[in-house]
Design a protein around this motif. Structure first.
Motif, PDB file in Angstrom:
ATOM      1  N   GLU A  25      -5.450  44.229 -35.065  1.00 31.45           N
ATOM      2  CA  GLU A  25      -6.818  44.190 -34.428  1.00 31.45           C
ATOM      3  C   GLU A  25      -7.790  44.448 -35.475  1.00 31.45           C
ATOM      4  OE1 GLU A  25      -7.540  43.100 -31.517  1.00 31.45           O
ATOM      5  OE2 GLU A  25      -5.478  42.378 -31.327  1.00 31.45           O
ATOM      6  N   SER A  26      -7.489  45.439 -36.410  1.00 37.67           N
ATOM      7  CA  SER A  26      -8.499  45.730 -37.323  1.00 37.67           C
ATOM      8  C   SER A  26      -8.668  44.541 -38.464  1.00 37.67           C
ATOM      9  CB  SER A  26      -7.858  46.776 -38.243  1.00 37.67           C
ATOM     10  OG  SER A  26      -6.636  46.371 -39.065  1.00 37.67           O
ATOM     11  N   THR A  27      -7.680  43.761 -38.633  1.00 39.31           N
ATOM     12  CA  THR A  27      -7.826  42.555 -39.331  1.00 39.31           C
ATOM     13  C   THR A  27      -8.911  41.491 -38.635  1.00 39.31           C
ATOM     14  OG1 THR A  27      -5.842  42.792 -40.422  1.00 39.31           O
ATOM     15  CG2 THR A  27      -6.702  40.532 -40.440  1.00 39.31           C
ATOM     16  N   LYS A  28      -8.551  41.428 -37.321  1.00 37.61           N
ATOM     17  CA  LYS A  28      -9.219  40.309 -36.559  1.00 37.61           C
ATOM     18  C   LYS A  28     -10.795  40.916 -36.713  1.00 37.61           C
ATOM     19  CE  LYS A  28      -5.713  39.177 -33.343  1.00 37.61           C
ATOM     20  NZ  LYS A  28      -5.137  39.219 -31.805  1.00 37.61           N
ATOM     21  N   ASN A  29     -10.944  41.941 -36.401  1.00 35.56           N
ATOM     22  CA  ASN A  29     -12.544  42.764 -36.577  1.00 35.56           C
ATOM     23  C   ASN A  29     -12.979  42.613 -37.671  1.00 35.56           C
ATOM     24  OD1 ASN A  29     -12.260  43.677 -33.697  1.00 35.56           O
ATOM     25  ND2 ASN A  29     -11.533  45.633 -34.142  1.00 35.56           N
ATOM     26  N   ALA A  30     -12.389  42.810 -38.863  1.00 35.92           N
ATOM     27  CA  ALA A  30     -13.057  42.725 -40.251  1.00 35.92           C
ATOM     28  C   ALA A  30     -13.331  41.162 -40.407  1.00 35.92           C
ATOM     29  CB  ALA A  30     -12.107  43.053 -41.179  1.00 35.92           C
ATOM     30  N   LEU A  31     -12.438  40.162 -39.991  1.00 38.34           N
ATOM     31  CA  LEU A  31     -12.973  38.904 -40.066  1.00 38.34           C
ATOM     32  C   LEU A  31     -14.223  38.525 -39.473  1.00 38.34           C
ATOM     33  CD1 LEU A  31      -9.232  37.186 -40.029  1.00 38.34           C
ATOM     34  CD2 LEU A  31     -10.636  37.652 -42.106  1.00 38.34           C
ATOM     35  N   ILE A 249      -6.450  44.813 -44.680  1.00 37.97           N
ATOM     36  CA  ILE A 249      -7.825  43.864 -44.919  1.00 37.97           C
ATOM     37  C   ILE A 249      -8.887  44.667 -44.696  1.00 37.97           C
ATOM     38  CG2 ILE A 249      -8.735  41.655 -43.931  1.00 37.97           C
ATOM     39  CD1 ILE A 249      -6.224  40.965 -45.382  1.00 37.97           C
ATOM     40  N   GLU A 250      -8.940  45.335 -43.390  1.00 34.93           N
ATOM     41  CA  GLU A 250     -10.125  46.235 -43.258  1.00 34.93           C
ATOM     42  C   GLU A 250     -10.621  46.945 -44.291  1.00 34.93           C
ATOM     43  OE1 GLU A 250     -11.698  48.181 -39.416  1.00 34.93           O
ATOM     44  OE2 GLU A 250     -10.399  49.409 -40.463  1.00 34.93           O
ATOM     45  N   HIS A 251      -9.635  47.580 -44.931  1.00 32.72           N
ATOM     46  CA  HIS A 251      -9.782  48.672 -45.989  1.00 32.72           C
ATOM     47  C   HIS A 251     -10.255  47.991 -47.225  1.00 32.72           C
ATOM     48  CE1 HIS A 251      -8.872  52.179 -48.660  1.00 32.72           C
ATOM     49  NE2 HIS A 251      -8.406  51.428 -49.365  1.00 32.72           N
ATOM     50  N   ALA A 252      -9.797  46.900 -47.513  1.00 28.08           N
ATOM     51  CA  ALA A 252     -10.208  46.079 -48.797  1.00 28.08           C
ATOM     52  C   ALA A 252     -11.531  45.621 -48.620  1.00 28.08           C
ATOM     53  CB  ALA A 252      -9.271  44.923 -49.158  1.00 28.08           C
ATOM     54  N   MET A 253     -12.007  45.421 -47.636  1.00 29.86           N
ATOM     55  CA  MET A 253     -13.290  44.495 -47.210  1.00 29.86           C
ATOM     56  C   MET A 253     -14.372  45.631 -47.221  1.00 29.86           C
ATOM     57  SD  MET A 253     -13.506  41.524 -44.502  1.00 29.86           S
ATOM     58  CE  MET A 253     -11.986  40.388 -44.051  1.00 29.86           C
ATOM     59  N   LYS A 254     -13.969  46.979 -46.865  1.00 26.07           N
ATOM     60  CA  LYS A 254     -14.748  48.236 -46.805  1.00 26.07           C
ATOM     61  C   LYS A 254     -15.096  48.588 -48.266  1.00 26.07           C
ATOM     62  CE  LYS A 254     -14.233  49.924 -42.181  1.00 26.07           C
ATOM     63  NZ  LYS A 254     -14.102  51.152 -41.411  1.00 26.07           N
ATOM     64  N   HIS A 255     -13.974  48.659 -48.789  1.00 27.95           N
ATOM     65  CA  HIS A 255     -14.063  48.826 -50.603  1.00 27.95           C
ATOM     66  C   HIS A 255     -15.103  47.873 -51.245  1.00 27.95           C
ATOM     67  CE1 HIS A 255     -12.799  49.944 -54.476  1.00 27.95           C
ATOM     68  NE2 HIS A 255     -12.768  48.680 -54.732  1.00 27.95           N
ATOM     69  N   PHE A 256     -15.243  46.727 -50.723  1.00 28.51           N
ATOM     70  CA  PHE A 256     -16.042  45.598 -51.589  1.00 28.51           C
ATOM     71  C   PHE A 256     -17.211  45.590 -51.044  1.00 28.51           C
ATOM     72  CE2 PHE A 256     -12.061  44.521 -53.485  1.00 28.51           C
ATOM     73  CZ  PHE A 256     -12.288  44.392 -54.858  1.00 28.51           C
ATOM     74  N   ASN A 257     -17.808  46.431 -49.964  1.00 32.44           N
ATOM     75  CA  ASN A 257     -18.768  46.417 -49.199  1.00 32.44           C
ATOM     76  C   ASN A 257     -19.125  45.150 -48.640  1.00 32.44           C
ATOM     77  OD1 ASN A 257     -19.744  48.951 -49.908  1.00 32.44           O
ATOM     78  ND2 ASN A 257     -20.126  48.407 -51.861  1.00 32.44           N
ATOM     79  N   ILE A 258     -18.158  44.337 -48.195  1.00 34.50           N
ATOM     80  CA  ILE A 258     -18.210  43.015 -47.359  1.00 34.50           C
ATOM     81  C   ILE A 258     -18.651  43.316 -45.994  1.00 34.50           C
ATOM     82  CG2 ILE A 258     -16.884  40.997 -46.470  1.00 34.50           C
ATOM     83  CD1 ILE A 258     -15.422  41.271 -49.257  1.00 34.50           C
ATOM     84  N   ILE A 259     -18.007  44.675 -45.424  1.00 31.18           N
ATOM     85  CA  ILE A 259     -18.363  45.177 -44.025  1.00 31.18           C
ATOM     86  C   ILE A 259     -18.588  46.401 -44.343  1.00 31.18           C
ATOM     87  CG2 ILE A 259     -17.143  43.154 -42.904  1.00 31.18           C
ATOM     88  CD1 ILE A 259     -14.560  45.299 -42.383  1.00 31.18           C
ATOM     89  N   GLU A 260     -19.025  47.020 -43.132  1.00 30.83           N
ATOM     90  CA  GLU A 260     -19.263  48.232 -43.215  1.00 30.83           C
ATOM     91  C   GLU A 260     -18.285  49.482 -42.411  1.00 30.83           C
ATOM     92  OE1 GLU A 260     -23.165  49.088 -41.654  1.00 30.83           O
ATOM     93  OE2 GLU A 260     -24.094  48.436 -43.410  1.00 30.83           O
TER      94      GLU A 260
END
Length: 260
Positions: A25-31, A249-260
């Motif tokens: 679910e965290s991946t779905k939300n991150a996307l 996936i969520e962790h990486a997107m937050k690391h690169f400031n793609i999402i908050e």
């Protein structure tokens, strides 16, 4: 959030967990958040289009790079589709029969198998998931690439040598090889879309876990390898994220400031 980013995702063990056989679910939300922030998200997979399930299609990707760069689609429009030349079908099928190799021919509309070959775990799984499985058909089939389970068949190298002018191969270990038309890879698919969208390479990201992701990781500025991925890929990564089942996936997107 800065400039628009372009993100490329492998499927197996990157988006879909082989532990739960589901997308976290965290991946779905991150996307979803990445799209809301104006970024482009693409599937980049070894699977051909016929093997993209509804669970992936429902995530709202902007497009698909399938079959290791042999098929490219953006917003439901096919921009590129490299189909193996029919002139080579006879030689391929004769070679498979000669060396007694169990091969899946993977296409946009279906995958093709030898009706007389012994059914194995892979094929049983594909049938259970209702993927379009058809018998070899010289006249009507169209395929982009091949996948071979050779187990202890000692002739696999002979077959690959026979078709080396047409196909490269990726050795996945455990008695499996992926054969892709020369000049195609997950990396060539990225190059096509970077040019198509005229994006800065600095704004490209790829998420993967296995050996056939290497070209993808090498053709972007920011390469992310899943914590559950092949450890040999870690040194090729800009960032090694957490395990897929630990919100990687969520962790990486937050690391690169793609999402908050």
């Amino acid at each position: 959030m800065g400039k628009r980013k372009v993100l490329f995702f492998d499927i197996d063990e990157t988006l879909i967990s082989h532990k739960t056989f589901a997308i976290p679910e965290s991946t779905k939300n991150a996307l979803r958040k990445a799209k809301e922030n104006g970024h482009l998200i693409f599937i980049n997979t070894g699977r051909t289009k016929s093997l993209i399930g509804d669970d992936i299609k429902e995530l709202g990707f902007d497009g698909y790079v399938c079959g290791c760069g042999t098929y490219i689609e953006v917003n439901n429009k096919v921009l590129y589709n490299n189909i193996v030349n029919k002139e080579n079908y006879n030689a391929i099928l004769k070679g498979l029969k000669k060396y007694k190799l169990n091969c899946v021919l993977e296409g946009e509309e279906a995958i093709y198998v030898d009706e007389n070959a012994e059914d194995d775990f892979l094929l049983s799984n594909l049938r259970k998931q209702n993927y379009p499985v058809e018998p070899y058909d010289l006249e009507n089939m169209k395929f982009n690439k091949m996948f071979i389970r050779y187990d202890d068949n000692k002739y696999i190298d002979s077959f690959c040598e026979d078709i080396k002018d047409i196909f490269d191969y990726i050795d996945h270990g455990k008695g499996t090889r992926e054969l892709v038309p020369i000049g195609h890879s997950k990396g060539s698919g990225i190059d096509f879309l970077v040019k198509y969208f005229n994006v800065d390479i600095e704004d490209t990201f790829a998420f993967g876990d296995s050996n056939n992701d290497i070209p993808m990781l090498e053709h972007v500025k920011n390469s992310i390898v899943m914590g559950n991925g092949n450890p040999e890929l870690f040194e090729k990564a800009t960032f090694v994220t957490k395990h897929i089942d630990e919100d990687g996936i969520e962790h990486a997107m937050k690391h690169f400031n793609i999402i908050e």
